[in-house]
Design an enzyme around this catalytic site. Structure first.
Site, short mmCIF file in Angstrom:
data_model
loop_
_atom_site.label_atom_id
_atom_site.label_comp_id
_atom_site.label_asym_id
_atom_site.label_seq_id
_atom_site.Cartn_x
_atom_site.Cartn_y
_atom_site.Cartn_z
N ALA A 1 -7.60 -14.87 -52.56
CA ALA A 1 -8.72 -14.37 -51.76
C ALA A 1 -9.83 -13.79 -52.64
O ALA A 1 -9.94 -12.58 -52.79
CB ALA A 1 -8.21 -13.31 -50.79
N ASP B 1 -8.28 -7.84 -44.06
CA ASP B 1 -8.96 -7.81 -45.35
C ASP B 1 -8.00 -7.29 -46.43
O ASP B 1 -7.11 -6.48 -46.13
CB ASP B 1 -10.15 -6.86 -45.24
CG ASP B 1 -11.15 -7.13 -46.34
OD1 ASP B 1 -12.07 -7.94 -46.10
OD2 ASP B 1 -11.00 -6.54 -47.44
N LYS C 1 -12.50 -11.73 -62.69
CA LYS C 1 -11.17 -12.34 -62.79
C LYS C 1 -10.41 -11.81 -64.00
O LYS C 1 -9.20 -11.59 -63.96
CB LYS C 1 -11.31 -13.87 -62.88
CG LYS C 1 -11.76 -14.51 -61.57
CD LYS C 1 -10.59 -14.60 -60.62
CE LYS C 1 -10.95 -15.23 -59.32
NZ LYS C 1 -9.79 -15.49 -58.46
N PHE D 1 -27.64 -31.55 -62.58
CA PHE D 1 -28.18 -30.37 -63.26
C PHE D 1 -28.18 -30.59 -64.78
O PHE D 1 -27.28 -30.15 -65.47
CB PHE D 1 -27.37 -29.13 -62.91
CG PHE D 1 -27.45 -28.73 -61.46
CD1 PHE D 1 -28.66 -28.83 -60.76
CD2 PHE D 1 -26.34 -28.26 -60.78
CE1 PHE D 1 -28.74 -28.45 -59.42
CE2 PHE D 1 -26.42 -27.88 -59.44
CZ PHE D 1 -27.63 -27.98 -58.76
N LEU E 1 -19.61 -30.31 -57.11
CA LEU E 1 -20.09 -31.66 -57.44
C LEU E 1 -19.50 -32.75 -56.54
O LEU E 1 -20.25 -33.58 -56.03
CB LEU E 1 -19.75 -31.96 -58.92
CG LEU E 1 -20.12 -33.37 -59.36
CD1 LEU E 1 -21.62 -33.60 -59.26
CD2 LEU E 1 -19.63 -33.62 -60.79
N THR F 1 -14.58 -16.53 -45.46
CA THR F 1 -14.99 -17.86 -45.92
C THR F 1 -13.93 -18.91 -45.58
O THR F 1 -14.17 -20.09 -45.74
CB THR F 1 -15.24 -17.89 -47.46
OG1 THR F 1 -14.04 -17.46 -48.10
CG2 THR F 1 -16.38 -16.98 -47.86
N TYR G 1 -18.52 -13.30 -62.26
CA TYR G 1 -17.33 -13.91 -61.66
C TYR G 1 -16.18 -13.93 -62.66
O TYR G 1 -15.07 -13.44 -62.37
CB TYR G 1 -17.67 -15.34 -61.19
CG TYR G 1 -16.44 -16.15 -60.86
CD1 TYR G 1 -15.58 -15.75 -59.83
CD2 TYR G 1 -16.12 -17.30 -61.59
CE1 TYR G 1 -14.43 -16.48 -59.54
CE2 TYR G 1 -14.98 -18.03 -61.30
CZ TYR G 1 -14.14 -17.61 -60.28
OH TYR G 1 -13.00 -18.32 -60.00
#
Ligand code: UDP
Length: 332
Positions: A71, A50, A142, A205, A187, A35, A138
């Site tokens: 990453a 990687d 973390k 939203f 945003l 990305t 997500y």
């Protein structure tokens, strides 16, 4: 002193790499470019690989004293639809990164964490004593890594800083690097697009949240303020060895409508919008209590919403000009 910036060809990592270099550190970037963009790492020693690949990681890891880890995948919605991708990279591969760092004798680890570890907090502003109860994969991925760091530091002596970002935004003042996601979901870039000729209207939203204007409130923090906090965190780890976790935000929240107003002010254009349904998983308000970062690191955000939007706009215009230049070149 040498630092490995993992994910340094991405948005926040590329800013941290530059700020580290401005502070005199030697910087290596490690990125698989899935990305990230090679040009965001221009001028740096880049190893393409990687984080799951220990053989590729180890030689560069042995050359550094500290690792900064950026990453990770970071879209909440995508993590709900494709948790496997998030746990595979943000947990499984990231553990491999941590193990390799430990095996190579790295002493300090600075981790990009997130306010998503808190889930939907009972109160704002959010301080670090708030229970960590993520509400999406997500945030869970973390939090897992935060736990791993806590355990590794106790067992193996490697110290760490978990830096819990609020909403990273803006771009380097040079205009050379900035936010570039594909697809873009954030945003400020989308509001800037809505204020640009031919851009799509912004979809707000939800305008029925329990906030003064009905739209969600977030704490937008300039990416270079974040980057500077990384340097201070590293210095702190090196100075006294104690590990820590801190929130990184400004302490001031802005609604989606207020961000749109700032965009209109900076660009001098109207930003078209339409009201869309709420986005799943969006809490009404997330604002940092950043006093621990101030007390522990002597850090405070120095850029406001106006600076954030102005630098993001500068970056966007540079990108548009580059694209126009490329389109004007003769094709062969
Ligand atoms: N948002 C919006 N329209 C968009 C993108 C975002 O109204 O096209 C809102 C979103 O609901 C949230 C805020 O803007 O309240 C910030 O969202 P963003 O995706 O930038 O960051 P997040 O808070 O999800 O990390």
């Amino acid at each position: 002193m040498a630092i490995l910036v993992v994910g340094g060809a991405g948005y926040i990592g590329s800013h941290a790499a530059r700020v580290l270099r401005r502070h005199g550190y030697e910087v290596f970037i490690y990125d698989n470019l899935s990305t990230g963009y090679r040009f965001l790492a221009d001028g740096f020693d880049l190893v393409v690989g990687d984080i799951a690949d220990s053989d590729r990681l180890a030689p560069v890891m042995r050359r550094v004293e500290a690792v900064m880890h950026f990453a990770a995948f970071a879209y909440v919605g995508e993590s709900v639809e494709n948790p496997r991708k998030y746990f595979q990279n943000n947990v499984n591969a990231a553990l491999n990164l941590l193990n390799t760092a430990q095996e190579c004798g790295v002493r300090h680890f600075v981790f990009s964490s997130t306010c998503a570890v808190y889930g939907v907090p009972a109160k704002v502003p959010i301080d670090e004593a708030t229970p960590r109860e993520p509400v999406n994969p997500y945030g869970a991925s973390k939090l897992f890594f935060e736990y791993a760091l806590e355990a590794y530091s106790r067992a193996y002596g490697m110290n760490y800083a978990s830096l819990r970002y609020f909403n990273a935004a803006g771009a380097d003042e040079s205009g050379d690097i900035g936010e570039l996601h594909n697809p873009e979901t954030h945003l400020i870039p989308l509001a800037l697009a809505a204020a640009t000729e031919g851009g799509l209207p912004l979809r707000i939203f939800g305008n029925d949240y329990p906030t003064p204007d009905g739209t969600c409130i977030r704490d937008y923090i300039h990416v270079n303020d974040l980057a500077e906090a990384h340097v201070l965190a590293l210095k702190k780890l090196m100075a006294d060895g104690d590990s820590f976790a801190v929130n990184l935000g400004t302490g001031t929240g802005y609604s989606v409508r207020e961000v749109m107003m700032a965009v209109e002010q900076v660009t001098g254009n109207k930003a078209a919008y339409e009201v869309a349904p709420r986005r799943a998983g969006d809490p009404p308000a997330l604002v940092a209590d950043a006093s621990r970062a101030r007390d522990l690191l002597g850090w405070k955000a120095t850029r406001n919403l106006q600076n954030i939007v102005a630098t993001a706009w500068n970056w966007k215009q540079r990108q548009i000009a580059k694209q126009a230049e490329a389109a004007a070149l003769p094709k062969n």
